[in-house]
Enzyme design. Structure first.
Site, short mmCIF file in Angstrom:
data_model
loop_
_atom_site.label_atom_id
_atom_site.label_comp_id
_atom_site.label_asym_id
_atom_site.label_seq_id
_atom_site.Cartn_x
_atom_site.Cartn_y
_atom_site.Cartn_z
N THR A 179 0.73 -1.27 0.20
CA THR A 179 0.10 -0.07 0.04
C THR A 179 0.90 1.15 -0.03
OG1 THR A 179 -2.01 -0.80 0.83
CG2 THR A 179 -1.45 1.25 1.62
N GLU B 54 8.59 9.93 11.28
CA GLU B 54 9.23 8.55 11.68
C GLU B 54 10.28 8.16 10.55
OE1 GLU B 54 6.68 5.68 13.42
OE2 GLU B 54 5.28 7.18 13.98
N LYS C 125 7.28 4.29 4.46
CA LYS C 125 6.93 5.70 4.44
C LYS C 125 8.05 6.32 3.86
CE LYS C 125 3.71 7.64 5.03
NZ LYS C 125 2.48 7.87 4.28
N GLY D 228 12.14 -2.40 18.57
CA GLY D 228 12.75 -1.28 17.90
C GLY D 228 12.13 0.04 17.94
P1 NAD Z 1 -5.59 6.02 9.25
O1 NAD Z 1 -4.98 4.70 9.48
O2 NAD Z 1 -6.59 6.45 10.19
O3 NAD Z 1 -6.10 6.12 7.81
C1 NAD Z 1 -5.54 5.70 6.34
C2 NAD Z 1 -6.62 5.24 5.55
O4 NAD Z 1 -6.33 5.06 4.38
C3 NAD Z 1 -7.84 4.71 5.89
O5 NAD Z 1 -9.03 5.18 5.61
C4 NAD Z 1 -7.82 3.42 5.11
O6 NAD Z 1 -8.92 2.73 4.85
C5 NAD Z 1 -7.09 4.02 3.94
N1 NAD Z 1 -6.22 3.02 2.89
C6 NAD Z 1 -5.43 2.00 3.40
N2 NAD Z 1 -4.74 1.23 2.48
C7 NAD Z 1 -5.39 1.84 1.25
C8 NAD Z 1 -5.55 1.60 0.00
N3 NAD Z 1 -4.46 0.66 -0.36
N4 NAD Z 1 -6.04 2.25 -1.03
C9 NAD Z 1 -6.99 3.18 -0.46
N5 NAD Z 1 -7.13 3.45 0.75
C10 NAD Z 1 -6.36 2.91 1.68
O7 NAD Z 1 -4.29 6.74 9.15
P2 NAD Z 1 -4.04 8.42 9.49
O8 NAD Z 1 -3.45 8.44 11.04
O9 NAD Z 1 -5.24 9.21 9.00
O10 NAD Z 1 -2.87 8.76 8.66
C11 NAD Z 1 -3.02 9.27 7.44
C12 NAD Z 1 -1.50 9.47 6.64
O11 NAD Z 1 -0.78 10.46 7.60
C13 NAD Z 1 -0.75 8.32 6.51
O12 NAD Z 1 -0.06 8.48 5.26
C14 NAD Z 1 0.18 8.24 7.64
O13 NAD Z 1 1.39 7.63 7.40
C15 NAD Z 1 0.50 9.80 7.91
N6 NAD Z 1 0.62 10.25 9.21
C16 NAD Z 1 0.09 10.08 10.14
C17 NAD Z 1 0.49 10.15 11.46
C18 NAD Z 1 -0.45 10.36 12.86
O14 NAD Z 1 -0.14 10.52 13.77
N7 NAD Z 1 -1.65 9.72 12.69
C19 NAD Z 1 1.53 11.06 11.65
C20 NAD Z 1 2.50 11.24 10.76
C21 NAD Z 1 1.95 10.81 9.37
P1 TYD Z 2 1.15 5.43 18.54
O1 TYD Z 2 0.11 6.00 18.74
O2 TYD Z 2 1.07 4.02 18.20
O3 TYD Z 2 2.11 6.22 17.38
P2 TYD Z 2 3.53 6.26 16.87
O4 TYD Z 2 3.91 4.73 17.32
O5 TYD Z 2 3.50 6.22 15.56
O6 TYD Z 2 4.41 7.10 17.59
O7 TYD Z 2 2.23 5.27 19.84
C1 TYD Z 2 2.57 6.46 20.40
C2 TYD Z 2 3.53 6.31 21.67
O8 TYD Z 2 2.58 5.62 22.74
C3 TYD Z 2 4.69 5.18 21.29
O9 TYD Z 2 5.84 5.57 21.85
C4 TYD Z 2 4.12 3.93 21.55
C5 TYD Z 2 3.36 4.05 22.87
N1 TYD Z 2 2.29 3.33 23.14
C6 TYD Z 2 2.19 2.78 24.35
O10 TYD Z 2 2.86 3.07 25.33
N2 TYD Z 2 1.02 2.03 24.50
C7 TYD Z 2 -0.07 1.65 23.65
O11 TYD Z 2 -0.89 0.94 23.88
C8 TYD Z 2 0.36 2.28 22.51
C9 TYD Z 2 -0.68 2.09 21.28
C10 TYD Z 2 1.17 3.18 22.27
#
Ligand code: NAD
Ligand code: TYD
Length: 352
Positions: A100, A141, A168, A289
């Site tokens: 993906t 990340e 990513k 990791g």
């Molecule tokens: P999320 O997991 O909530 O949403 C991802 C969405 O993508 C979902 O609606 C899913 O159905 C869709 N999806 C997955 N695979 C797909 C495919 N093959 N084709 C079409 N749709 C597909 O993720 P998010 O937290 O909203 O993150 C969105 C973007 O931001 C991602 O690219 C993620 O890497 C990036 N990002 C997120 C965070 C965070 O804190 N959430 C931080 C940095 C970057």
């Molecule tokens: P997460 O929300 O999974 O985001 P990311 O790994 O992308 O930073 O986790 C945020 C931080 O919280 C990360 O250091 C892992 C930690 N964490 C816990 O300690 N317990 C949990 O149940 C989860 C989901 C995350």
């Protein structure tokens, strides 16, 4: 900019972005999402009848479907949110992260290139239609982990540690290559940990709110002293809007909230806000990791494009906790399905 293809718009950040764009602009938004476990059309219920908004269930890896959408809606802008986004899942199931996040990105770029190039059949001519842009939503990340000091800058070498961040980082490399080789008009944004409404409760903040509310134990990985920078999702979406309109072609922009917090601080803050006891905290096995610290240097986007985060963490987390408490039905619908199986499996393995 008229017809914006938002991918992954049924997820957490994508759905917040669709809301923001419809509020701030008069563009057509075409949202494609394959609706994985993380995709939730309930996130978009209030705007589903807006005439400027269209949803199409499609996978970003599907060449025919994406081509059809470009043709039908005359797409001039792509904002690619679609991804597998959870680090823990990438440890148990890396393959889908690679297909993906990397192949999906390359597929979108290829379709955009052939649709936007003025001479699609001439492989040495790289003139593009006016005003087109591909924006890749990436993550801090990709830079790996920091020690006690320092911050990620756009020039920090990529050094991803999890299958998620490796996928990513790979996607970012592909986007960069399409700019260098094919002169594709692109931007990449790399943001820190988002929080706010509509986040799937596998991520730290909504998971802790949900468990705390139910009086369930709060699983903290390792010593809980890992540090993340927290960015309110609406600040992140505003940053993407800014980069879409003002970003310089080919540039990468870091987006952070200037809010570094240790995980345990956040967990304790949630416990306090919900009036529960710290006895709910349960230290569990650390994530393999596990990156120790992330921090973002925002200088480039703030000085060159004039974006700055509006939320303080104190305001943002208060509002976020209130949102999850007020939207119990949204949460219950998610946690009553497949989620329970995921949760039991994931956290049984994490028992110390
Ligand atoms: P999320 O997991 O909530 O949403 C991802 C969405 O993508 C979902 O609606 C899913 O159905 C869709 N999806 C997955 N695979 C797909 C495919 N093959 N084709 C079409 N749709 C597909 O993720 P998010 O937290 O909203 O993150 C969105 C973007 O931001 C991602 O690219 C993620 O890497 C990036 N990002 C997120 C965070 C965070 O804190 N959430 C931080 C940095 C970057
Ligand atoms: P997460 O929300 O999974 O985001 P990311 O790994 O992308 O930073 O986790 C945020 C931080 O919280 C990360 O250091 C892992 C930690 N964490 C816990 O300690 N317990 C949990 O149940 C989860 C989901 C995350």
């Amino acid at each position: 900019m008229k017809n914006i293809l938002v991918t992954g718009g049924a997820g957490f950040i994508g759905s917040n972005f669709v809301h923001l764009m419809l509020k701030n602009h008069d563009y057509n938004i075409i949202n494609i999402d394959s609706l994985t476990y993380a995709g939730n059309l309930d996130n978009l219920k209030d705007i589903e009848n807006d005439s400027r908004y269209t949803f199409v269930k499609a996978d970003i890896r599907d060449r025919a479907a994406v081509t059809e959408i470009f043709k039908k809606y005359d797409i001039d802008t792509v904002v690619n949110f679609a991804a597998e986004s959870h680090v823990d899942r990438s440890i148990t199931e890396p393959e889908i992260f690679l297909t993906t996040n990397i192949i999906g990105t390359q597929n979108l770029l290829d379709v955009a290139k052939s649709f936007w190039k003025i001479n699609p059949d001439d492989k040495y001519s790289f003139d593009y239609k006016d005003g087109v842009k591909y924006l890749q939503v990436s993550t801090d990340e990709v830079y790996g982990a920091l020690g006690k000091t320092g911050m990620f800058m756009e020039t920090t070498p990529l050094s991803p540690n999890s299958p998620y961040s490796a996928s990513k980082a790979s996607a970012d490399m592909v986007v960069r290559a399409y700019h260098e080789t094919f002169k594709m008009p692109i931007n990449i944004t790399r943001c820190s940990n988002n929080y706010g409404p509509y986040q799937f409760p596998e991520k730290l903040i909504p998971l802790m709110i949900n468990n705390c509310k139910a009086g369930k134990s709060l699983p903290v990985y390792g010593d809980g002293m890992q540090i993340r920078d927290w960015l309110h999702v609406s600040d992140h979406c505003a940053a993407i809007d800014t980069v879409l309109h003002k970003g310089k072609d080919g540039e990468i922009y870091n987006v952070g909230g200037n809010n570094e917090k240790a995980n345990i601080e956040i967990v304790k803050l949630i416990i306090k806000a919900l009036g529960k006891s710290e006895d709910l905290i349960k230290y569990v096995k650390d994530r393999p990791g596990h990156d120790r610290r992330y921090a973002i240097d925002n200088t480039k986007i703030t000085t060159e494009l004039g974006w700055a985060p509006k939320y303080t963490f104190e305001e943002g987390i208060k509002e976020t906790i209130e949102w999850y408490l007020a939207n119990e039905e949204w949460m219950n619908k998610i946690t009553s399905g497949e989620y329970t199986k995921y949760y039991d499996n994931m956290y049984k393995k994490a028992e110390k």
